[in-house]
Scaffold this motif. Structure first.
Motif, PDB file in Angstrom:
ATOM      1  N   ALA A  63       0.953  -1.293   0.218  1.00 41.32           N
ATOM      2  CA  ALA A  63       0.280  -0.061  -0.018  1.00 41.32           C
ATOM      3  C   ALA A  63       0.763   1.571   0.162  1.00 41.32           C
ATOM      4  N   ILE A  64       1.541   1.228   0.612  1.00 38.34           N
ATOM      5  CA  ILE A  64       3.103   2.534   1.098  1.00 38.34           C
ATOM      6  C   ILE A  64       3.803   3.405  -0.318  1.00 38.34           C
ATOM      7  N   LEU A  65       3.961   2.110  -0.926  1.00 39.26           N
ATOM      8  CA  LEU A  65       4.469   1.344  -2.461  1.00 39.26           C
ATOM      9  C   LEU A  65       4.047   2.465  -3.320  1.00 39.26           C
ATOM     10  N   TYR A  66       2.599   1.855  -3.093  1.00 43.27           N
ATOM     11  CA  TYR A  66       1.115   1.902  -4.558  1.00 43.27           C
ATOM     12  C   TYR A  66       1.280   3.900  -4.083  1.00 43.27           C
ATOM     13  N   VAL A  67       1.308   4.656  -2.986  1.00 48.73           N
ATOM     14  CA  VAL A  67       0.728   5.355  -2.460  1.00 48.73           C
ATOM     15  C   VAL A  67       1.929   6.459  -3.139  1.00 48.73           C
ATOM     16  N   ASN A  68       2.973   5.873  -3.030  1.00 46.07           N
ATOM     17  CA  ASN A  68       3.981   6.734  -2.144  1.00 46.07           C
ATOM     18  C   ASN A  68       5.231   6.795  -3.626  1.00 46.07           C
ATOM     19  N   ALA A  69       4.753   5.853  -4.377  1.00 49.54           N
ATOM     20  CA  ALA A  69       5.613   6.281  -5.495  1.00 49.54           C
ATOM     21  C   ALA A  69       6.122   7.333  -6.528  1.00 49.54           C
ATOM     22  N   ASN A 229      -5.139  -4.022   4.888  1.00 52.40           N
ATOM     23  CA  ASN A 229      -5.246  -2.126   5.469  1.00 52.40           C
ATOM     24  C   ASN A 229      -6.208  -2.269   4.375  1.00 52.40           C
ATOM     25  N   SER A 230      -6.752  -1.083   4.645  1.00 48.85           N
ATOM     26  CA  SER A 230      -7.596  -0.316   3.134  1.00 48.85           C
ATOM     27  C   SER A 230      -7.462   0.027   2.529  1.00 48.85           C
ATOM     28  N   THR A 231      -6.541   0.465   2.586  1.00 50.52           N
ATOM     29  CA  THR A 231      -5.737   1.203   1.429  1.00 50.52           C
ATOM     30  C   THR A 231      -5.032   0.432   0.198  1.00 50.52           C
ATOM     31  N   PHE A 232      -4.645  -0.904   0.709  1.00 48.05           N
ATOM     32  CA  PHE A 232      -3.984  -2.061   0.625  1.00 48.05           C
ATOM     33  C   PHE A 232      -5.506  -2.907  -0.825  1.00 48.05           C
ATOM     34  N   SER A 233      -6.505  -2.847   0.111  1.00 45.27           N
ATOM     35  CA  SER A 233      -7.636  -4.199   0.096  1.00 45.27           C
ATOM     36  C   SER A 233      -8.972  -2.788  -1.761  1.00 45.27           C
ATOM     37  N   PHE A 234      -8.175  -1.867  -1.022  1.00 44.98           N
ATOM     38  CA  PHE A 234      -8.859  -1.164  -2.564  1.00 44.98           C
ATOM     39  C   PHE A 234      -8.084  -1.036  -3.728  1.00 44.98           C
ATOM     40  N   PHE A 235      -6.705  -0.877  -3.654  1.00 50.32           N
ATOM     41  CA  PHE A 235      -5.938  -0.649  -4.979  1.00 50.32           C
ATOM     42  C   PHE A 235      -5.607  -2.133  -4.950  1.00 50.32           C
ATOM     43  N   ARG A 236      -5.756  -3.422  -3.821  1.00 47.81           N
ATOM     44  CA  ARG A 236      -5.506  -4.935  -4.944  1.00 47.81           C
ATOM     45  C   ARG A 236      -7.119  -5.247  -5.682  1.00 47.81           C
ATOM     46  N   THR A 237      -7.824  -4.177  -5.061  1.00 42.21           N
ATOM     47  CA  THR A 237      -8.948  -4.803  -5.644  1.00 42.21           C
ATOM     48  C   THR A 237      -9.739  -3.913  -7.409  1.00 42.21           C
ATOM     49  N   MET A 238      -8.978  -2.832  -7.865  1.00 42.64           N
ATOM     50  CA  MET A 238      -8.848  -2.245  -8.487  1.00 42.64           C
ATOM     51  C   MET A 238      -8.653  -3.194  -9.807  1.00 42.64           C
TER      52      MET A 238
END
Length: 643
Positions: A63-69, A229-238
């Motif tokens: 999640a952190i790497l997705y968001v902070n790329a 965490n909710s950020t991970f679950s959101f991005f992974r299901t997009m």
């Protein structure tokens, strides 16, 4: 060596510190998520908590790497001015805008996990796109749960404070070639590490970690939500699509053990009318008629009218929902289609010909209609209703009196059910469905009834009493209608809601809804208490049987009133894995393998018997049936064989 002088040590260390802060605050959010949902996620010891938190680091990393790329790229890209104050200020805003948006996703789950029973996913967009009241819902939620905003503001303030404690001193590179070389090498190393972090592993054979992987590290299935965490679950299901054809067994095994087509041969002289109540958030927990044998200490019922109606009805105290959201309830009840990890109704395959109780009734000359007091199109009901083939749709537009609007969701249940009672039956026989709305967040009732109902132990107890009262008033009106005597009424919930009693905190009981079949006509023999396991997808074949539909019924459910018995296969999903109750066991299936087997009385899924049941004939057969069911489901959905 002089070449090492151009290595950007200060910038790299500060970057690592800033990324570390994200890890730190994600762990705080994880603790708060558990604290506010500790009744649903049981953790036996401090060591168990730290074990779950430790395994959660892998999901936080993704999640952190997705968001902070973008932030990481801008921090290391060699543009010479990286250390200047203006550039650092730009980085500050990039960092906190992206991380702030991602971080607040976790705070929403402090509240809504109680209702959704799963971490935030991209399905939230699919629900929201049908609503024009999202801002009202959001503001109402904040007013009812101000601690969410308070915690978020306090933690973001602390995050900003800690971020600013470590600054980068301005430094201009002297030798540009070494500066660029070191920058490129640093970027390459960070890129490699980021790819491994996002995937969850550096092994070539490992697929990127997904929601299912959280369950590898838990003792109880619900603990998987702690690892996530909710950020991970959101991005992974997009942009995901879990609908994939699989092959575990041959078609003969499916025909013999799944029996996707049922045939009933009941003779019916006078076709009954059908009225289906899908009651918003109607958990089995709220109704005394369904808890007589549960031995729940200090139990209180909040549905006095439903309880009295149940005494004159055929009821199933061990019924389970086949989905987690309202639109899932509609597809399960009316079309016999459960929702697995990804919902059928939000999939690319939902717009196809579907055999359902609607199509069956249309074929038999019934007048079919759907009622929901929300703005037309809310929840996706109008669109899915059109797919099913309802001849008429009655919503807030047709009701045409906004004075009875609750201000957020829909027309209050009492006036809308009065409209429903008086508007149906102009053509007989008819099949109609009403989806109630008031027993829902923000848990309000009409002002004129303030003080009429007991507040109860949680927010749902007062509005469910109002809905129960509205159904009582509905029956007072319906009994006066000429169609009443020859009508079969069905009551169930779309999904569950807030939980008070520990019995209903058990993982499988989060799908515990009531099921009632009632008719004032004794010819249908709809009386008694049946303790067999039942589910929402049984409603459609049961009604098709009762109205005398003697052709093939495409359904994974079964008639609950036929002498011709098909073995039940209860199916639903907790959002990460599929769950089946087959025979004496509960099976958890991740799309490839059965990852858990539990005794069917172990509704809390506390003791995984997978290792103990090796070479057990019933368990081995059950695993095959679970895989065969899943195979048939995927085949029919993808290849458009839902009829």
């Amino acid at each position: 060596m002089k070449i090492f002088k151009e290595f950007r040590k200060q910038e790299v260390l500060v970057l690592l510190y800033r990324i570390f802060l994200a890890y730190f605050f994600y762990q705080i959010a994880r603790f708060l998520f558990w604290y506010f949902n500790r009744g649903l996620i049981k953790i036996d010891s401090v060591s168990d908590y730290f074990s779950l938190s430790y395994h959660g680091i892998a999901f936080d990393t993704t999640a952190i790497l997705y968001v902070n790329a973008l932030f990481i790229l801008l921090s290391i890209i060699p543009v010479i001015v990286n250390t200047k104050k203006i550039y650092q200020k730009i980085l500050f805003w990039v960092y906190f805008v992206t991380n702030g948006i991602a971080y607040i996703m976790n705070f929403g789950d402090f509240v809504y996990f109680k209702f959704s029973q799963t971490r935030l996913t991209s399905a939230a967009f699919q629900v929201a796109q049908h609503e024009d009241n999202i801002f009202k819902v959001f503001t109402s939620s904040l007013m009812q749960n101000p601690f969410v905003l308070i915690w978020f503001v306090v933690l973001i303030w602390l995050w900003v404070f800690l971020y600013k404690k470590v600054k980068i001193a301005e430094k201009r590179p002297v030798k540009l070639i070494p500066y660029f070389i070191w920058s490129v090498l640093t970027l390459c190393v960070i890129t490699v590490l980021a790819i491994g972090g996002i995937r969850g592993d550096f092994k070539h054979s490992t697929r990127p970690i997904n929601l299912v992987d959280a369950n590898r590290f838990v003792k109880l299935p619900a603990q998987g939500n702690m690892v996530l965490n909710s950020t991970f679950s959101f991005f992974r299901t997009m942009n995901t699509n879990s609908f994939k054809e699989v092959h575990f067994v041959d078609e003969k095994f499916i025909d013999e053990n799944i029996q996707p087509y049922k045939i009933y041969e009941r003779k019916v002289a006078d076709k009954p009318n059908i009225v289906i109540f899908i009651v918003e958030s109607f958990s089995r927990e709220y109704s005394g008629a369904f808890n007589k044998d549960k031995n729940i200490k200090d139990y209180v019922s909040y549905t006095p009218f439903i309880d009295s109606l149940a005494n004159e009805s055929l009821i199933f105290p061990n019924t389970f929902a086949n989905g987690r959201q309202s639109i899932h309830g509609m597809s399960s009840v009316l079309a016999g289609i459960p929702s697995l990890t990804d919902a059928f109704t939000s999939s690319p395959y939902s717009n196809q010909k579907i055999q359902s109780i609607v199509s069956v009734c249309n074929e038999m000359g019934y007048d079919t209609s759907f009622y929901h007091g929300a703005p037309n199109g809310s929840m996706g009901f109008l669109g899915f209703g059109n797919i099913l083939g309802f001849k008429h749709y009655f919503g807030k537009t047709e009701y045409n009196n906004d004075q009875d609007f609750d201000g957020i969701w829909a027309i209050w249940d009492e006036p809308f059910l009065q409209y429903f009672a008086k508007n149906v039956g102009k053509t007989q026989p008819f099949m109609t469905t009403v989806f109630t709305a008031s027993s829902h967040h923000p848990f309000k009732i009409p002002e004129k009834y303030n003080g009429k109902f007991k507040k109860g132990k949680n927010q749902m107890h007062e509005p469910i009493q109002y809905t129960d009262y509205s159904i009582k008033k509905y029956f007072e009106t319906a009994k006066k209608q000429p169609w009443f005597k020859n009508t079969i009424f069905v009551f169930t919930g779309d999904h569950t809601n807030e939980i008070y009693y520990p019995e209903y905190e058990k993982a499988m009981n989060r799908f515990a809804v009531p099921l009632i079949f009632y008719s004032p006509n004794p010819a249908y023999n709809l009386k008694g208490v049946n303790q067999e396991f039942a589910q929402q997808i049984d409603i459609y074949p049961t009604l098709a049987d009762l109205i005398g539909y003697n052709k093939k019924i495409r359904s994974w459910g079964r008639s609950l009133v036929s002498e011709k018995q098909y073995p039940p296969i209860i199916a639903n999903s907790d959002g990460a894995v599929e769950q089946f109750i087959i025979g004496n066991y509960i099976y958890r299936f991740d799309g490839k393998d059965v990852v858990g087997i539990f005794d069917k009385t172990d509704l809390g899924l506390e003791k995984n018997l997978l290792g103990q049941l090796k070479n057990n004939p019933e368990a081995d057969k059950g695993k095959q049936i679970a895989k065969a069911w899943y195979q048939d489901y995927m085949n029919r959905v993808i290849n458009r064989k839902m009829y």
